[in-house]
Design an enzyme around this catalytic site. Sequence first.
Site, PDB file in Angstrom:
ATOM      1  CD  GLU A 179      56.001  14.150   8.068  1.00 53.78           C
ATOM      2  OE1 GLU A 179      56.567  14.227   9.172  1.00 53.78           O
ATOM      3  OE2 GLU A 179      56.366  14.802   7.070  1.00 53.78           O
ATOM      4  CD  GLU A 384      54.812  18.400   5.799  1.00 54.70           C
ATOM      5  OE1 GLU A 384      56.025  18.270   6.097  1.00 54.70           O
ATOM      6  OE2 GLU A 384      53.884  18.202   6.591  1.00 54.70           O
TER       7      GLU A 384
HETATM    8  O1  IFM Z   1      57.909  20.755  10.245  1.00 53.16           O
HETATM    9  C1  IFM Z   1      57.770  19.436   9.817  1.00 53.16           C
HETATM   10  C2  IFM Z   1      56.320  19.065   9.641  1.00 53.16           C
HETATM   11  O2  IFM Z   1      55.590  19.272  10.798  1.00 53.16           O
HETATM   12  C3  IFM Z   1      56.190  17.607   9.257  1.00 53.16           C
HETATM   13  N1  IFM Z   1      57.036  17.283   8.136  1.00 53.16           N
HETATM   14  C4  IFM Z   1      58.402  17.718   8.173  1.00 53.16           C
HETATM   15  C5  IFM Z   1      58.486  19.194   8.513  1.00 53.16           C
HETATM   16  C6  IFM Z   1      59.964  19.649   8.556  1.00 53.16           C
HETATM   17  O3  IFM Z   1      60.663  18.905   9.498  1.00 53.16           O
END
Ligand code: IFM
Length: 480
Positions: A179, A384
Amino acid sequence: MVTAAHQHTAPGPEAPRTFPEGFLWGSATASYQIEGAAAEDGRTPSIWDTYARTPGRVRNGDTGDIATDHYHRWREDVALMADLGIGAYRFSLAWPRIQPTGRGPAAQKGLDFYRRLVDELLDKGIQPVATLYHWDLPQELEDAGGWPERATAERFAEYAALAADALGDRVKTWTTLNEPWCSAFLGYGSGVHAPGRTDPVDALRAAHHLNLAHGLAVRALRDRIPADARCSVTLNLHHLRPLTGDAADADAVRRIDALANRVFTGPMLRGAYPEDLLKDTAPLTDWSFVHDGDLREIHQPLDFLGVNYYTPTVVSRADGSGTHTSDGHGRSAHSPWPGADDVAFHQPPGETTAMGWAVDPSGLHELLGRLASDFPGLPLVITENGAAFDDYADPSGDVNDPARISYLRGHLAAVHQAIADGADVRGYFLWSLLDNFEWGYGYSKRFGAVYVDYPTGTRIPKASARWYSAVARTGVLPDA
Ligand code: IFM
């Protein structure tokens, strides 16, 4: 992970939702969020250690000093995954553990921790998926200017080489950055993430140097890892929707799409920054920090694209007052969207998670469809997806989280549908294996499939962990 044969089964009224043979079922974490042991074995502070210690930055003054104590409980955590039948584990390497000053030789104790972890994973038949950077920049590199400086990208390539030399014989799947939008635009634009700086041009410079870091790191990895190993990047691609059918709102979508998504997919996957992005931001910068040859360096072939999805984003054209409304990433007087102060962000209707994020699996289905058509031939992995809810252990010690099961079921159905529609999705990683340090929200938000009792460190698999385990073991999504 990306070599599996893919047979797509479209869901009919009677057809069970069966995922393709070889589909990878994983869970994900990140170093600063779980490891703790902040000063152990030579680890130095990262920008998140510094930020968390700055009063008012993180809820309740929480820090990652202890977190879930994974640095000491890693064996138990791997055993948990093995018990749950999880096939792959996506974790990140802590740069300040491996290269404490951000430059120079590797710290063997730091590398040993990851060697032991990876060996244990392999021993239990769990595929390791290593991310090089999930936001814990060594503080010394921030002191030297951080991501707005080109040298940070060069340091990152050196660190990638050290990691590949040490772990390339065991780790077959690598991700450069997690990210980078958050690193650049929350870290240097709105300041709600470390290092907490608030300069729109620095945010754009950071985005470019993260892109460059990615490209240089892919080259460093490819020079060292076996030919069958895989390289990727993970992006939190924003799935955007206009508030109304007005042309002005469609233009707001275009502008945020450029700043959120195409600022990364353009150079990484097409070899160019989008013309409209350069034009929209021209009043702020001439982008002269992009040097000759950078785009060629950034545009490296990838084996798959990691996609993080939680919720869609709704935008409209606002009145240009210069402030921005909440966009789900924490409130700040400063915008994470350089040059887009006249775009407003709106809460989508309907059910939300404990983060206040709308539950909308259709956004994931649409996003995967768009990626499949924009980047044909590039496999996708959901690196994710998950949700925070206000979980607690009941008097019998169980943690029942039906809302998370419903969230996961809906999003997995969306992934299944996207595959049936032709998207080449190879795997799904649940965020997160464990409750953990949720950045500016500290420990107040629980994303884990496994509950962590922070005072004792005790792990309790939630009902959702058992539910996900059955899906991972069978590759079939139950209706209820
Ligand atoms: O916890 C975070 C993660 O570190 C990166 N993506 C989003 C998740 C939830 O906010």
